[in-house]
Design a protein around this motif. Structure first.
Motif, PDB file in Angstrom:
ATOM      1  N   MET A   1       0.672  -1.324  -0.210  1.00 23.02           N
ATOM      2  CA  MET A   1       0.089  -0.017  -0.120  1.00 23.02           C
ATOM      3  C   MET A   1       0.941   1.183  -0.045  1.00 23.02           C
ATOM      4  SD  MET A   1      -2.748   1.436   2.977  1.00 23.02           S
ATOM      5  CE  MET A   1      -2.356   0.233   4.011  1.00 23.02           C
ATOM      6  N   PHE A   2       1.933   1.356   0.875  1.00 24.86           N
ATOM      7  CA  PHE A   2       2.779   2.587   0.917  1.00 24.86           C
ATOM      8  C   PHE A   2       3.759   2.296   0.001  1.00 24.86           C
ATOM      9  CE2 PHE A   2       0.415   2.615   5.137  1.00 24.86           C
ATOM     10  CZ  PHE A   2       0.200   4.164   5.270  1.00 24.86           C
ATOM     11  N   GLY A   3       4.246   3.460  -0.737  1.00 28.60           N
ATOM     12  CA  GLY A   3       5.311   3.514  -1.569  1.00 28.60           C
ATOM     13  C   GLY A   3       6.336   4.222  -0.772  1.00 28.60           C
ATOM     14  N   LYS A   4       7.270   5.094  -1.450  1.00 27.88           N
ATOM     15  CA  LYS A   4       8.208   5.636  -0.781  1.00 27.88           C
ATOM     16  C   LYS A   4       7.749   6.927  -0.025  1.00 27.88           C
ATOM     17  CE  LYS A   4       9.654   8.834  -4.259  1.00 27.88           C
ATOM     18  NZ  LYS A   4      10.860   9.675  -5.111  1.00 27.88           N
ATOM     19  N   PHE A   5       8.677   7.577   0.844  1.00 29.94           N
ATOM     20  CA  PHE A   5       8.308   8.899   1.610  1.00 29.94           C
ATOM     21  C   PHE A   5       8.360   9.766   0.372  1.00 29.94           C
ATOM     22  CE2 PHE A   5      10.632  12.716   2.989  1.00 29.94           C
ATOM     23  CZ  PHE A   5       9.885  12.908   4.060  1.00 29.94           C
ATOM     24  N   ASP A   6       7.300  10.755   0.738  1.00 33.28           N
ATOM     25  CA  ASP A   6       7.260  12.033  -0.361  1.00 33.28           C
ATOM     26  C   ASP A   6       7.844  13.185   0.193  1.00 33.28           C
ATOM     27  OD1 ASP A   6       5.746  12.439  -2.834  1.00 33.28           O
ATOM     28  OD2 ASP A   6       5.475  14.056  -1.717  1.00 33.28           O
ATOM     29  N   PHE A  82       3.582  10.208   2.726  1.00 29.77           N
ATOM     30  CA  PHE A  82       4.189   8.961   2.149  1.00 29.77           C
ATOM     31  C   PHE A  82       2.938   8.928   0.843  1.00 29.77           C
ATOM     32  CE2 PHE A  82       5.194   8.498   6.763  1.00 29.77           C
ATOM     33  CZ  PHE A  82       6.358   8.053   6.505  1.00 29.77           C
ATOM     34  N   GLN A  83       3.966   8.097  -0.180  1.00 28.89           N
ATOM     35  CA  GLN A  83       3.114   7.891  -1.412  1.00 28.89           C
ATOM     36  C   GLN A  83       2.384   6.497  -1.070  1.00 28.89           C
ATOM     37  OE1 GLN A  83       5.864   7.786  -4.734  1.00 28.89           O
ATOM     38  NE2 GLN A  83       6.355  10.031  -4.469  1.00 28.89           N
ATOM     39  N   VAL A  84       1.315   6.493  -2.093  1.00 31.25           N
ATOM     40  CA  VAL A  84       0.401   5.463  -1.971  1.00 31.25           C
ATOM     41  C   VAL A  84       0.132   4.957  -3.266  1.00 31.25           C
ATOM     42  CG1 VAL A  84      -0.787   5.589   0.266  1.00 31.25           C
ATOM     43  CG2 VAL A  84      -1.749   6.513  -2.013  1.00 31.25           C
ATOM     44  N   ASP A  85      -0.063   3.957  -3.810  1.00 32.34           N
ATOM     45  CA  ASP A  85      -0.281   3.355  -4.988  1.00 32.34           C
ATOM     46  C   ASP A  85      -1.593   3.766  -5.373  1.00 32.34           C
ATOM     47  OD1 ASP A  85       2.382   2.205  -5.461  1.00 32.34           O
ATOM     48  OD2 ASP A  85       1.599   0.252  -4.597  1.00 32.34           O
ATOM     49  N   ASP A  86      -2.529   3.740  -4.748  1.00 27.63           N
ATOM     50  CA  ASP A  86      -4.015   3.837  -5.240  1.00 27.63           C
ATOM     51  C   ASP A  86      -4.638   4.636  -3.713  1.00 27.63           C
ATOM     52  OD1 ASP A  86      -7.011   3.289  -4.877  1.00 27.63           O
ATOM     53  OD2 ASP A  86      -6.442   2.788  -7.022  1.00 27.63           O
ATOM     54  N   LEU A  87      -4.903   5.766  -3.764  1.00 29.72           N
ATOM     55  CA  LEU A  87      -5.578   6.312  -2.548  1.00 29.72           C
ATOM     56  C   LEU A  87      -6.758   5.786  -1.917  1.00 29.72           C
ATOM     57  CD1 LEU A  87      -5.294   8.736  -0.670  1.00 29.72           C
ATOM     58  CD2 LEU A  87      -6.566  10.354  -2.215  1.00 29.72           C
ATOM     59  N   ASP A  88      -7.721   5.525  -2.983  1.00 27.51           N
ATOM     60  CA  ASP A  88      -8.948   4.710  -2.611  1.00 27.51           C
ATOM     61  C   ASP A  88      -8.671   3.372  -1.920  1.00 27.51           C
ATOM     62  OD1 ASP A  88     -10.480   6.666  -3.512  1.00 27.51           O
ATOM     63  OD2 ASP A  88     -10.683   6.019  -5.515  1.00 27.51           O
ATOM     64  N   VAL A  89      -7.857   2.630  -2.495  1.00 26.12           N
ATOM     65  CA  VAL A  89      -7.450   1.214  -1.814  1.00 26.12           C
ATOM     66  C   VAL A  89      -6.948   1.427  -0.392  1.00 26.12           C
ATOM     67  CG1 VAL A  89      -6.124  -0.539  -2.163  1.00 26.12           C
ATOM     68  CG2 VAL A  89      -7.347  -0.206  -4.008  1.00 26.12           C
ATOM     69  N   ALA A  90      -5.984   2.526  -0.237  1.00 27.59           N
ATOM     70  CA  ALA A  90      -5.416   2.838   1.032  1.00 27.59           C
ATOM     71  C   ALA A  90      -6.247   3.135   2.009  1.00 27.59           C
ATOM     72  CB  ALA A  90      -4.318   3.713   0.754  1.00 27.59           C
ATOM     73  N   ARG A 128       0.471  11.723  -8.628  1.00 23.68           N
ATOM     74  CA  ARG A 128       0.036  13.066  -8.340  1.00 23.68           C
ATOM     75  C   ARG A 128       1.081  14.050  -8.467  1.00 23.68           C
ATOM     76  NH1 ARG A 128      -3.019  14.858  -3.211  1.00 23.68           N
ATOM     77  NH2 ARG A 128      -4.557  13.512  -4.072  1.00 23.68           N
ATOM     78  N   PRO A 129       1.567  14.874  -9.247  1.00 22.17           N
ATOM     79  CA  PRO A 129       2.521  16.032  -9.151  1.00 22.17           C
ATOM     80  C   PRO A 129       2.369  16.983  -8.123  1.00 22.17           C
ATOM     81  CG  PRO A 129       1.054  16.493 -11.083  1.00 22.17           C
ATOM     82  CD  PRO A 129       0.453  15.140 -10.622  1.00 22.17           C
ATOM     83  N   HIS A 130       3.382  17.424  -7.791  1.00 23.75           N
ATOM     84  CA  HIS A 130       3.295  18.560  -7.043  1.00 23.75           C
ATOM     85  C   HIS A 130       3.175  19.962  -7.736  1.00 23.75           C
ATOM     86  CE1 HIS A 130       3.589  16.272  -3.355  1.00 23.75           C
ATOM     87  NE2 HIS A 130       4.757  15.737  -3.900  1.00 23.75           N
TER      88      HIS A 130
END
Length: 142
Positions: A1-6, A82-90, A128-130
């Motif tokens: 669920m969690f990717g890398k630190f953002d 933290f980055q997530v692959d899919d916000l709804d799933v997370a 999602r870009p900043h």
């Protein structure tokens, strides 16, 4: 669920003093600055090669919500993202585990501090870009 630190957000009382600390004393490179007068906030960004970054925030007026946070908690860590692959799933997985969330149903979802050892955690969709990063490449900071 969690990717890398953002990114991390650090609340400071004075943006200029914060920049002097993080750029001058610690030696990080100031990437971009911005102001948000509607919220009463000054912001400074320090981007790293892997696109993670530190965001310093400082209130610019006494009635800013950030001024209230500063009065209540003082300077320091405000948020980890933290980055997530899919916000709804997370959101579904965390909700199913009983994690307290803020902003469900919006594109800005946070794990409440009471569910994360006192730290506010933002769930940032990895694709999602900043917005500020596109501006930073076009704006000189010195």
């Amino acid at each position: 669920m969690f990717g890398k630190f953002d990114h991390v957000v650090i609340l400071v009382s004075d943006i200029e003093a914060g920049i002097r600390t993080w750029a001058g004393q610690i030696g990080m490179t100031l990437t971009h600055r911005s102001d948000n007068p509607q919220v009463g906030l000054a912001v400074a960004f320090f981007k790293f090669a892997d696109n993670t970054f530190i965001e310093l925030v400082a209130p610019t007026r006494d009635d800013s919500p950030y001024a209230e946070m500063l009065r209540e908690r003082g300077e320091g860590l405000r948020l980890l993202s933290f980055q997530v692959d899919d916000l709804d799933v997370a959101v579904a997985e965390l909700s199913g585990r009983g994690v307290a969330l803020r902003g469900v149903g919006t594109d800005r979802v946070f794990i409440e501090p009471e569910s994360a050892s006192g730290i506010l955690i933002q769930l940032w969709p990895k694709d999602r870009p900043h917005r500020w990063q596109a501006l930073a490449s076009a704006v000189k900071t010195d």
